[in-house]
Design a protein around this motif. Structure first.
Motif, mmCIF file in Angstrom:
data_model
loop_
_atom_site.group_PDB
_atom_site.id
_atom_site.type_symbol
_atom_site.label_atom_id
_atom_site.label_comp_id
_atom_site.label_asym_id
_atom_site.label_seq_id
_atom_site.Cartn_x
_atom_site.Cartn_y
_atom_site.Cartn_z
ATOM 1 N N VAL A 79 0.807 -1.213 0.000
ATOM 2 C CA VAL A 79 0.000 0.000 0.000
ATOM 3 C C VAL A 79 0.849 1.276 0.000
ATOM 4 C CG1 VAL A 79 -0.217 0.139 2.517
ATOM 5 C CG2 VAL A 79 -2.028 1.067 1.079
ATOM 6 N N ALA A 80 2.046 1.197 0.569
ATOM 7 C CA ALA A 80 2.903 2.384 0.654
ATOM 8 C C ALA A 80 3.669 2.652 -0.631
ATOM 9 C CB ALA A 80 3.883 2.233 1.813
ATOM 10 N N PHE A 89 -2.180 6.576 1.324
ATOM 11 C CA PHE A 89 -1.631 5.972 2.536
ATOM 12 C C PHE A 89 -0.806 6.985 3.322
ATOM 13 C CE2 PHE A 89 1.866 3.655 4.684
ATOM 14 C CZ PHE A 89 1.083 3.016 5.640
ATOM 15 N N LYS A 90 -0.132 7.852 2.638
ATOM 16 C CA LYS A 90 0.702 8.844 3.313
ATOM 17 C C LYS A 90 -0.120 9.916 4.014
ATOM 18 C CE LYS A 90 4.540 12.041 2.463
ATOM 19 N NZ LYS A 90 5.481 12.582 1.434
ATOM 20 N N ALA A 91 -1.239 10.320 3.425
ATOM 21 C CA ALA A 91 -1.930 11.504 3.935
ATOM 22 C C ALA A 91 -3.441 11.368 4.121
ATOM 23 C CB ALA A 91 -1.673 12.684 2.991
ATOM 24 N N GLY A 129 -9.283 -0.450 8.827
ATOM 25 C CA GLY A 129 -8.335 0.547 8.370
ATOM 26 C C GLY A 129 -8.462 0.703 6.864
ATOM 27 N N GLY A 130 -8.618 1.926 6.401
ATOM 28 C CA GLY A 130 -8.790 2.157 4.975
ATOM 29 C C GLY A 130 -8.120 3.432 4.497
ATOM 30 N N LEU A 131 -8.381 3.776 3.257
ATOM 31 C CA LEU A 131 -7.858 4.980 2.620
ATOM 32 C C LEU A 131 -9.014 5.719 1.963
ATOM 33 C CD1 LEU A 131 -4.869 3.337 0.689
ATOM 34 C CD2 LEU A 131 -4.812 4.291 2.996
ATOM 35 N N TRP A 132 -8.827 7.008 1.745
ATOM 36 C CA TRP A 132 -9.852 7.763 1.032
ATOM 37 C C TRP A 132 -9.210 8.723 0.045
ATOM 38 C CZ3 TRP A 132 -10.773 13.165 1.226
ATOM 39 C CH2 TRP A 132 -10.002 13.872 2.155
ATOM 40 N N GLU A 133 -9.985 9.116 -0.931
ATOM 41 C CA GLU A 133 -9.535 10.065 -1.950
ATOM 42 C C GLU A 133 -10.690 10.985 -2.347
ATOM 43 O OE1 GLU A 133 -6.808 10.928 -3.372
ATOM 44 O OE2 GLU A 133 -5.422 9.253 -3.637
ATOM 45 N N GLN A 134 -10.345 12.199 -2.738
ATOM 46 C CA GLN A 134 -11.289 13.125 -3.366
ATOM 47 C C GLN A 134 -10.913 13.182 -4.836
ATOM 48 O OE1 GLN A 134 -13.754 15.557 -1.756
ATOM 49 N NE2 GLN A 134 -14.420 15.598 -3.893
ATOM 50 N N TRP A 135 -11.799 12.661 -5.680
ATOM 51 C CA TRP A 135 -11.526 12.677 -7.119
ATOM 52 C C TRP A 135 -12.316 13.802 -7.775
ATOM 53 C CZ3 TRP A 135 -14.616 11.827 -11.514
ATOM 54 C CH2 TRP A 135 -13.911 11.673 -12.717
ATOM 55 N N VAL A 136 -11.626 14.633 -8.531
ATOM 56 C CA VAL A 136 -12.258 15.726 -9.263
ATOM 57 C C VAL A 136 -12.110 15.435 -10.743
ATOM 58 C CG1 VAL A 136 -12.231 18.196 -9.723
ATOM 59 C CG2 VAL A 136 -11.721 17.362 -7.424
ATOM 60 N N PRO A 137 -13.200 15.454 -11.505
ATOM 61 C CA PRO A 137 -13.109 15.123 -12.932
ATOM 62 C C PRO A 137 -12.189 16.066 -13.676
ATOM 63 C CG PRO A 137 -15.240 16.116 -12.401
ATOM 64 C CD PRO A 137 -14.570 15.814 -11.093
ATOM 65 N N HIS A 138 -11.444 15.516 -14.616
ATOM 66 C CA HIS A 138 -10.551 16.310 -15.439
ATOM 67 C C HIS A 138 -11.343 16.961 -16.567
ATOM 68 C CE1 HIS A 138 -7.082 13.405 -14.166
ATOM 69 N NE2 HIS A 138 -7.648 14.031 -13.152
ATOM 70 N N ALA A 139 -11.110 18.215 -16.797
ATOM 71 C CA ALA A 139 -11.805 18.912 -17.875
ATOM 72 C C ALA A 139 -11.320 18.417 -19.225
ATOM 73 C CB ALA A 139 -11.585 20.413 -17.752
ATOM 74 N N GLY A 140 -12.225 18.363 -20.183
ATOM 75 C CA GLY A 140 -11.866 17.951 -21.531
ATOM 76 C C GLY A 140 -11.186 19.073 -22.283
ATOM 77 N N SER A 141 -10.980 18.846 -23.546
ATOM 78 C CA SER A 141 -10.290 19.851 -24.357
ATOM 79 C C SER A 141 -11.058 21.166 -24.428
ATOM 80 C CB SER A 141 -10.074 19.302 -25.774
ATOM 81 O OG SER A 141 -11.322 18.944 -26.359
ATOM 82 N N PRO A 186 -2.581 12.503 9.620
ATOM 83 C CA PRO A 186 -1.679 12.553 8.466
ATOM 84 C C PRO A 186 -0.226 12.781 8.853
ATOM 85 C CG PRO A 186 -3.613 13.933 8.100
ATOM 86 C CD PRO A 186 -3.618 13.557 9.544
ATOM 87 N N GLY A 187 -0.001 13.278 10.062
ATOM 88 C CA GLY A 187 1.366 13.516 10.506
ATOM 89 C C GLY A 187 2.057 12.294 11.076
ATOM 90 N N THR A 188 1.348 11.196 11.237
ATOM 91 C CA THR A 188 1.973 9.968 11.736
ATOM 92 C C THR A 188 2.990 9.459 10.719
ATOM 93 O OG1 THR A 188 0.020 9.333 13.010
ATOM 94 C CG2 THR A 188 1.549 7.572 12.427
ATOM 95 N N PRO A 189 4.232 9.210 11.129
ATOM 96 C CA PRO A 189 5.241 8.710 10.183
ATOM 97 C C PRO A 189 4.786 7.413 9.524
ATOM 98 C CG PRO A 189 6.273 9.390 12.237
ATOM 99 C CD PRO A 189 4.792 9.409 12.480
ATOM 100 N N ALA A 190 5.133 7.259 8.265
ATOM 101 C CA ALA A 190 4.708 6.084 7.500
ATOM 102 C C ALA A 190 5.076 4.765 8.177
ATOM 103 C CB ALA A 190 5.288 6.143 6.093
ATOM 104 N N PRO A 191 6.296 4.627 8.754
ATOM 105 C CA PRO A 191 6.610 3.350 9.410
ATOM 106 C C PRO A 191 5.686 3.046 10.593
ATOM 107 C CG PRO A 191 8.614 4.591 8.970
ATOM 108 C CD PRO A 191 7.475 5.518 8.706
ATOM 109 N N VAL A 192 5.243 4.084 11.295
ATOM 110 C CA VAL A 192 4.323 3.870 12.417
ATOM 111 C C VAL A 192 2.967 3.419 11.899
ATOM 112 C CG1 VAL A 192 3.158 4.963 14.361
ATOM 113 C CG2 VAL A 192 5.538 5.532 13.850
ATOM 114 N N ALA A 193 2.481 4.080 10.850
ATOM 115 C CA ALA A 193 1.211 3.671 10.250
ATOM 116 C C ALA A 193 1.310 2.263 9.671
ATOM 117 C CB ALA A 193 0.800 4.666 9.167
ATOM 118 N N GLN A 194 2.433 1.957 9.050
ATOM 119 C CA GLN A 194 2.627 0.622 8.475
ATOM 120 C C GLN A 194 2.555 -0.453 9.545
ATOM 121 O OE1 GLN A 194 3.337 0.050 4.896
ATOM 122 N NE2 GLN A 194 2.692 -1.994 5.552
#
Length: 228
Positions: A79-80, A89-91, A129-141, A186-194
């Motif tokens: 995951v990392a 995973f990082k943030a 334990g999970g992850l989340w994302e905010q997805w914003v659609p990409h504008a077309g041409s 989000p400030g937790t170091p990656a090795p600690v989260a891992q």
């Protein structure tokens, strides 16, 4: 992987020490990928918020949100580093409240897998334990897009514990309440989260259920009723 779970007693999930109130929920016994699920997240300001997200992670860089159909789970051992998950995973780690999940056991000589329901003692609620994302659609041409922004999420899986080993070679990560703060920050170091990505160490009980749960359209207590 973990392909289904549930929250049969939403009121009890309010007893989890989440530090935020969950949105109103109806009892669900057969939650499937692409459906809306409750999540708890934390920003860099330290404030937590709860809401609903679509199960199936859509990375922010994705051109098409259909990629989320393949990203309901993230393996804890990669995951990392995997591009689809490493930024989240990082943030953007999340907690996903539940009180049961399902796994399918391969039976020798059988074409149909046996579904099992897994719960904690007294059917107590817990958080994946999970992850989340905010997805914003990409504008077309032309600078426009018909797609809408999405909040999506996924579960993280790890090696099975003693309860799960006879059933499946993976299990979802369950975060202990004492680790909620470190997991969400989000400030937790990656090795600690891992280090928090590990098999559940407490007691669990598992029991076979009907293949009724196999169909995502089926819902209700019959999905997790023990086979007689």
């Amino acid at each position: 992987m973990c392909g289904r779970y549930g929250f049969g007693n939403p009121a009890r999930m309010g007893t989890l020490p989440l530090g935020v109130e969950l949105p109103p929920l109806e009892a669900r016994f057969n939650v499937a990928p692409s459906q809306a699920v409750p999540i708890v997240v934390q920003g860099r300001s330290g404030s937590r918020r709860a809401g609903l997200a679509r199960w199936g992670l859509v990375p922010s860089w994705a051109d098409d949100p259909s990629i989320g159909n393949r990203l309901a789970n993230a393996r804890g051992d990669t995951v990392a580093t995997k591009p689809s998950f490493r930024g989240a995973f990082k943030a953007r780690r999340a907690l996903l409240p539940a009180d049961r999940f399902y796994e399918w056991q391969v039976l020798e000589g059988q074409k149909v897998k046996q579904p099992w329901c897994i719960q904690l003692p007294d059917d107590a609620p817990f958080c994946f334990g999970g992850l989340w994302e905010q997805w914003v659609p990409h504008a077309g041409s032309d600078g426009a897009s018909d797609a809408v922004s999405l909040v999506t999420c996924c579960l993280i899986t790890t090696e099975p514990n003693a309860t799960m080993t006879p059933i499946h070679d993976r299990m979802p990560v369950i975060v202990a309440p004492a680790d909620y703060a470190a997991w969400l920050d989000p400030g937790t170091p990656a090795p600690v989260a891992q280090a928090l990505i590990r098999p559940w160490e407490g007691p669990m009980h598992a029991f076979p259920v009907s293949t009724y749960v196999n169909a995502p359209r089926n819902e209700g207590p019959a999905c997790s009723a023990p086979l007689s």
